[in-house]
Write a protein that holds these residues in place. Structure first.
Motif, short mmCIF file in Angstrom:
data_model
loop_
_atom_site.label_atom_id
_atom_site.label_comp_id
_atom_site.label_asym_id
_atom_site.label_seq_id
_atom_site.Cartn_x
_atom_site.Cartn_y
_atom_site.Cartn_z
N UNK A 3 0.83 -1.20 0.00
CA UNK A 3 0.00 0.00 0.00
C UNK A 3 0.87 1.25 0.00
N UNK A 6 2.30 1.63 -3.42
CA UNK A 6 1.27 2.08 -4.37
C UNK A 6 1.13 3.60 -4.29
N UNK A 103 -1.99 6.92 4.78
CA UNK A 103 -0.55 6.59 4.92
C UNK A 103 0.07 7.63 5.85
N UNK B 105 -4.74 4.78 -5.21
CA UNK B 105 -3.37 4.42 -4.79
C UNK B 105 -3.01 5.08 -3.47
N UNK B 108 -3.89 2.91 -0.98
CA UNK B 108 -3.24 1.60 -1.01
C UNK B 108 -3.86 0.63 -1.98
N UNK B 109 -4.74 1.10 -2.85
CA UNK B 109 -5.38 0.20 -3.82
C UNK B 109 -4.72 0.35 -5.18
N UNK B 110 -4.39 -0.76 -5.79
CA UNK B 110 -3.80 -0.68 -7.13
C UNK B 110 -4.24 -1.90 -7.94
#
Lengths: 263, 245
Positions: A3, A6, A103, B105, B108-110
């Motif tokens: 994550x 990403x 994050x 993203x 955290x999603x991809x």
């Protein structure tokens, strides 16, 4: 961790895409150092004699001397450009989107830094390519060795830009940054003249140059381009990066208040 | 966990220097409800939204999102919030899809997981056919719908919207208000900041905020009593014609 990566990838890709879309920015990023290289350096070639100083093994022309300084200049301007784009993001609201991601904030800001570094690497290598077309080259492996040095110097100058962006309240104030940060940093460094040359006119000027972090970024690039290692410059650049980044984190701390000032 | 309110604000205060922007604000939102945060301009709605999204923090009071303390566990709390800011936060020169992917993203999603969720979110707001268009080409109403779709990509439990209809024409305003009411009907908890009472249905929960204080929390029908919501609101806040605009 996926994550986190990403998020890093998305932030870097967004910045790179914005840069590629903005041809004017790309061209001006290249034209600026090329003008220095082709016009300024040609005019000063006769006026400035250069002795043999490390990392050079022989006498060099002035054009060869200033190439690392111009690489640093590209990164310095890019750092400030990133700073400008952060202030713009704050005014336009997209910074809010970034900072409300789940994050850690330091990671998001570090990702922003890396995005700026990626863009600066594109610019520096394009510049080195064009310089090579003008016959100004470095040892072939130097183009490889300079890569990590450029990442480090880009991080330091980007972190400085990040710090500045956390202190600027409005886009309009950005012109002041040009006068008070970019120009003194560039001219009071070893980018255009070696420090011993500065000392000829003033020891004080030399001392100021010697404590300018930009000098050490330029020297790190210069030594790497010639396959040499400059530990002192590396120490300065790493210390500068950490210090600027930590201070920027304080500036972006929600308790202290980037958004507080903006209401 | 499911018995806990979706959003719980307890005794929150915040000052800008000597000025108290929020003073002992407390309210709780049950799950799956549309709640209007109703207050005139300057009531403290945007400040409260900055606290709810952790753009600001305060030492006074606590905010819990789906049971997660925003101060102690910000990442878990933020992951459960979808936000639509008053100010648009779109990259105008990128396509709807790229904007959605960027946001996904950040959460955290991809890859395929992101694509599936993005398609589903765009479908919910009837925006899927616009996925390939540049945001600059969209009208104000569609841009807002896109922002709402984007806020849903990571399947939040609470959707925060800060005066999302500002600058939209009447038809777009009505359409967006209806869409979000529908989302609440599907189980999402919605906090909708506004100063316009015509965006609120009688069954909606309403928190009336004025000069940093919560004056009342009840359904719109209860607040209106035998009169209208606008009259009750003006009586409470001393406002004039703004609420009816």
């Amino acid at each position: 961790m996926t994550a986190w990566l990403a998020a890093l990838y998305a932030i870097v890709a967004r910045e790179a895409l914005r840069f590629v879309h903005n041809r004017g920015r790309f061209l001006s990023a290249l034209v600026r150092p090329l003008v220095w290289l082709v016009v300024f350096a040609a005019g000063f070639r006769a006026a400035l004699g250069l002795s043999i100083i490390p990392p050079y093994q022989t006498y060099i022309t002035y054009e060869v001397y200033i190439v690392p300084g111009l690489c640093g200049m590209i990164q310095l301007f890019n750092g400030m450009q990133s700073s400008l784009s952060l202030v713009y993001d704050q005014e336009m609201g997209s910074m809010r989107l970034l900072l409300t991601s789940p994050r850690p904030r330091w990671w998001l800001l570090f990702s922003k830094l890396m995005a700026g570094v990626a863009v600066s690497l594109l610019q520096v290598y394009a510049f080195l390519g064009i310089a090579a077309l003008f016959g100004i080259t470095v040892p072939a492996l130097g183009y490889l060795y300079v890569f990590p040095a450029l990442i480090l110097s880009g991080l330091m100058l980007g972190a400085l830009g990040l710090l500045i962006s956390s202190t600027i309240k409005q886009l309009e104030n950005f012109a002041g940054v040009m006068n008070f940060v970019i120009f003194p940093m560039f001219f009071l460094s070893s980018a255009l003249y070696p420090l011993w040359k500065m000392a000829e006119s003033s020891d004080l000027l030399r001392d100021i140059c010697a404590v300018n972090p930009f000098t050490h970024a330029v020297e790190l690039i210069r030594f790497s381009l010639y396959g040499s290692f400059n530990g002192w410059a590396l120490l300065w650049v790493v210390t500068g990066t950490v210090a600027f980044f930590l201070l920027a984190l304080v500036g972006y701390d929600p308790a202290r208040g980037l958004m507080r000032r903006r209401g | 966990m499911t018995d806990q309110p979706a959003l719980c604000v307890s005794h929150v205060s915040l000052s800008y220097g000597p000025k108290k922007a929020l003073d002992d604000v407390s309210f709780a939102l049950p799950r799956g409800r549309f709640c209007a945060l109703l207050g005139p301009n300057g009531a403290g709605k945007s400040t409260l939204f900055s606290l709810l999204t952790r753009l600001l923090v305060t030492r006074e009071g606590t905010i819990r999102v789906a049971g997660h303390d925003l101060a102690k566990n910000p990442r878990a709390a933020l992951a459960r919030i979808g936000v639509v800011f008053q100010q648009p936060t779109l990259d105008l020169d990128m396509t709807v899809m790229r904007n959605m992917r960027y946001f996904a993203a950040l959460h955290g999603l991809s890859g395929r997981a992101a694509a599936t969720r993005i398609d589903a979110s765009l479908d919910r707001l009837n925006m899927r056919e616009r996925a390939g268009e540049k945001v600059r080409a969209l009208n104000g109403g569609h841009r807002r719908r896109m922002e709402i779709a984007r806020a849903l990509v990571h399947s939040p439990e609470v959707l925060l919207l800060d005066e999302p209809t500002v600058g939209l024409d009447t038809a777009a305003r009505r359409s967006i208000t209806a869409h979000v009411h529908q989302l609440a009907g599907e189980g999402l908890t919605v906090l909708w900041a506004t100063h316009l009472v015509d965006e609120i249905d009688p069954a909606d929960e309403v928190v009336v905020l004025h000069r940093g204080h919560v004056l009342k929390q009840a359904t719109a029908a209860e607040i209106a009593g035998n009169g209208t919501l606008i009259d009750a609101f003006i009586a409470m806040t001393g406002g004039k014609d703004e609420a009816a605009a």
